[in-house]
Write a protein that holds these residues in place. Structure first.
Motif, mmCIF file in Angstrom:
data_model
loop_
_atom_site.group_PDB
_atom_site.id
_atom_site.type_symbol
_atom_site.label_atom_id
_atom_site.label_comp_id
_atom_site.label_asym_id
_atom_site.label_seq_id
_atom_site.Cartn_x
_atom_site.Cartn_y
_atom_site.Cartn_z
ATOM 1 N N PRO A 182 53.329 56.828 -32.211
ATOM 2 C CA PRO A 182 52.557 57.089 -33.371
ATOM 3 C C PRO A 182 50.999 57.060 -33.094
ATOM 4 N N GLY A 183 50.576 58.135 -33.376
ATOM 5 C CA GLY A 183 48.856 58.212 -33.259
ATOM 6 C C GLY A 183 48.713 59.309 -32.212
ATOM 7 N N ASP A 184 49.705 59.505 -31.192
ATOM 8 C CA ASP A 184 49.381 60.408 -30.104
ATOM 9 C C ASP A 184 49.055 61.835 -30.434
ATOM 10 N N MET A 185 47.979 62.653 -29.776
ATOM 11 C CA MET A 185 47.532 63.777 -30.162
ATOM 12 C C MET A 185 47.910 64.813 -28.968
ATOM 13 N N VAL A 186 48.497 65.578 -29.144
ATOM 14 C CA VAL A 186 48.985 66.849 -28.203
ATOM 15 C C VAL A 186 48.111 68.039 -28.693
ATOM 16 N N SER A 187 47.384 68.589 -27.588
ATOM 17 C CA SER A 187 46.683 69.849 -27.496
ATOM 18 C C SER A 187 47.233 70.875 -26.493
ATOM 19 N N ALA A 264 57.496 66.688 -41.986
ATOM 20 C CA ALA A 264 56.354 65.708 -42.825
ATOM 21 C C ALA A 264 55.761 64.629 -41.684
ATOM 22 N N TYR A 265 56.331 64.523 -40.493
ATOM 23 C CA TYR A 265 55.738 63.422 -39.523
ATOM 24 C C TYR A 265 54.787 63.881 -38.448
ATOM 25 N N LEU A 266 54.427 65.135 -38.783
ATOM 26 C CA LEU A 266 53.484 65.757 -37.713
ATOM 27 C C LEU A 266 52.251 66.334 -38.736
ATOM 28 N N GLU A 267 50.935 66.202 -38.135
ATOM 29 C CA GLU A 267 49.902 66.534 -38.606
ATOM 30 C C GLU A 267 49.058 67.852 -37.576
ATOM 31 N N VAL A 268 49.448 69.239 -38.023
ATOM 32 C CA VAL A 268 49.107 70.078 -37.069
ATOM 33 C C VAL A 268 47.540 70.811 -37.556
ATOM 34 N N LEU A 271 43.686 75.378 -35.995
ATOM 35 C CA LEU A 271 42.359 75.814 -35.336
ATOM 36 C C LEU A 271 41.951 75.117 -34.232
ATOM 37 N N ALA A 272 42.558 74.051 -34.015
ATOM 38 C CA ALA A 272 42.217 73.420 -32.666
ATOM 39 C C ALA A 272 43.426 73.570 -31.679
ATOM 40 N N CYS A 273 44.522 74.049 -32.212
ATOM 41 C CA CYS A 273 45.681 74.182 -31.354
ATOM 42 C C CYS A 273 46.135 72.809 -31.136
ATOM 43 N N SER A 274 46.334 71.865 -31.964
ATOM 44 C CA SER A 274 46.703 70.421 -31.518
ATOM 45 C C SER A 274 47.763 69.957 -32.566
ATOM 46 N N VAL A 275 48.349 68.991 -32.454
ATOM 47 C CA VAL A 275 49.240 68.196 -33.064
ATOM 48 C C VAL A 275 49.131 66.786 -33.204
ATOM 49 N N VAL A 276 49.202 66.143 -34.019
ATOM 50 C CA VAL A 276 49.199 64.673 -33.885
ATOM 51 C C VAL A 276 50.739 63.986 -34.599
ATOM 52 N N TYR A 277 51.214 63.035 -33.712
ATOM 53 C CA TYR A 277 52.548 62.421 -34.071
ATOM 54 C C TYR A 277 52.038 61.261 -34.851
ATOM 55 N N VAL A 278 52.398 61.640 -36.185
ATOM 56 C CA VAL A 278 51.769 60.620 -37.099
ATOM 57 C C VAL A 278 52.735 59.392 -37.129
ATOM 58 N N ARG A 279 54.084 59.416 -37.240
ATOM 59 C CA ARG A 279 55.059 58.284 -37.406
ATOM 60 C C ARG A 279 56.355 58.719 -37.049
ATOM 61 N N HIS A 280 57.281 57.987 -36.928
ATOM 62 C CA HIS A 280 58.708 58.379 -36.625
ATOM 63 C C HIS A 280 59.434 58.959 -37.774
ATOM 64 N N PRO A 281 60.205 60.021 -37.379
ATOM 65 C CA PRO A 281 61.110 60.466 -38.515
ATOM 66 C C PRO A 281 61.766 59.372 -39.229
ATOM 67 N N THR A 282 61.947 59.555 -40.577
ATOM 68 C CA THR A 282 62.746 58.768 -41.536
ATOM 69 C C THR A 282 63.555 59.536 -42.425
ATOM 70 N N ALA A 283 64.375 58.789 -43.038
ATOM 71 C CA ALA A 283 65.273 59.588 -44.294
ATOM 72 C C ALA A 283 65.305 58.737 -45.431
ATOM 73 N N ARG A 284 65.286 59.417 -46.581
ATOM 74 C CA ARG A 284 65.282 58.753 -47.653
ATOM 75 C C ARG A 284 66.343 59.619 -48.665
ATOM 76 N N PRO A 285 66.705 58.804 -49.791
ATOM 77 C CA PRO A 285 67.898 59.170 -50.558
ATOM 78 C C PRO A 285 67.827 60.974 -50.808
ATOM 79 N N GLY A 286 68.720 61.624 -50.242
ATOM 80 C CA GLY A 286 68.557 62.889 -50.633
ATOM 81 C C GLY A 286 67.766 64.095 -49.637
ATOM 82 N N ASN A 327 58.598 56.290 -22.355
ATOM 83 C CA ASN A 327 58.612 55.751 -23.735
ATOM 84 C C ASN A 327 57.539 55.312 -24.011
ATOM 85 N N ARG A 328 56.422 55.902 -25.023
ATOM 86 C CA ARG A 328 55.183 55.153 -25.208
ATOM 87 C C ARG A 328 55.338 54.146 -26.541
#
Length: 329
Positions: A182-187, A264-268, A271-286, A327-328
């Motif tokens: 979580p928090g890694d940025m890929v360009s 939802a767990y990515l912030e793209v 304009l900068a052609c980059s993506v931030v891995y915000v958190r690990h994916p989760t599941a909620r009811p439905g 594995n980071r």
């Protein structure tokens, strides 16, 4: 890869791609003539065959480029929480005793209570945790690039990483097997993105393109009669009517645009052609945050987990841990 014919129409296995052939196979598996193969309510197949078919479909989409042995050892979670409702046996036992005792009133009362409990279980939505089986695969850097719509397929994303067109936290990164934290940025290098193409000059655009861009009725001159200017990177200015101006933009294929989305767990930032891995994916009811072409808590995912439940990861030695993919955490 051993299997070069990824989009074979005979097998029709959906992959992580936005090609026409893959979307056609996805339609055949979802609504077409092959949809009945994943309907196990009325089938003559054995339980082993059902589990193998589900495992084959799941692995074709979620990490078909990962070796099966590697997937079992490093990408398969040890356990998954079982949230399926378990019906108690006490009420059934009482109902059986009432039946043999010939007590219709007691039987009617127990049946009414049982119906209320079942209705309450149906109303209470449960999280589709079966899809979390692929949470480790979704952390891979090549899968993150594909989910961020910066690559046409996960195979193109792997080529970008291997060829050095991707940066991780500002440094060149060429390991496609790395799992992000979580928090890694890929360009990504804009020249390597197939979706990114120069925007044609306004003078060469048709009326339909101008209407789509919202420029058809845009005035080209200001109120004082001066032309609308655009500031250039070198400090000068140029007119938007100049034919030499070309600005890059994302041109998504018309057949894939309705299906493309960002989890939802990515912030793209396109304009900068980059993506931030915000958190690990989760599941909620439905709702499940992990994209999958199958029901996140359906029979296909459950049968695939039942197949892999017998080959859960064993205790890993130091020698095995030394060969673990990056594995980071």
């Amino acid at each position: 890869m051993r299997d070069l014919n990824l989009y074979d129409f005979k097998r029709a296995l959906p992959r992580m791609s936005w090609t026409r052939e893959n979307l056609y196979n996805l339609w055949r598996r979802s609504l077409g003539e092959l949809a009945k193969e994943t309907d196990f309510t009325r089938t003559q197949k054995t339980l082993f065959q059902q589990r193998w078919i589900a495992k084959r479909l799941i692995r074709a989409y979620h990490g078909d480029f990962i070796n099966e042995k590697t997937f079992k050892r490093w990408y398969l979670p040890s356990t998954l929480p079982d949230v399926r409702p378990r019906r108690g046996q006490t009420e059934d036992y009482v109902m059986q005793l009432s039946k043999w005792a010939k007590s219709p009133k007691v039987m009617e009362k127990n049946a009414k209570v049982r119906r209320q409990e079942i209705d309450g279980e149906e109303q209470e939505e449960l999280p589709p945790v079966g899809s979390l089986m692929f949470s480790e695969v979704e952390r891979r850097i090549d899968v993150v690039i594909f989910r961020a719509c910066l690559a046409h397929s996960v195979y193109d994303a792997r080529r970008m990483v291997v060829h050095g067109r991707v940066s991780l936290n500002g440094k060149k990164h060429q390991n496609a097997n790395a799992r992000l934290a979580p928090g890694d940025m890929v360009s990504v290098d804009p020249k390597a993105i197939s979706f990114l193409r120069p925007k044609p000059p306004r003078a060469e655009m048709s009326s339909e393109e101008l209407a789509a861009e919202g420029l058809k009725n845009e005035p080209s001159v200001l109120a004082d009669g001066s032309a609308l200017q655009k500031v250039s990177p070198n400090g000068g200015s140029s007119s938007v009517e100049d034919e030499g101006i070309t600005t890059p933009q994302f041109n998504l294929p018309a057949y894939a645009s309705p299906f493309i989305f960002v989890p939802a767990y990515l912030e793209v930032s396109f304009l900068a052609c980059s993506v931030v891995y915000v958190r690990h994916p989760t599941a909620r009811p439905g709702y499940s945050e992990i994209p999958t072409p199958y029901d996140a808590d359906g029979e296909v995912v459950r049968l695939a987990w039942e197949w892999y439940s017998k080959v859960r990861p064993r205790n890993r030695s130091k020698r095995q841990l030394a060969r673990e993919p990056e594995n980071r955490q």
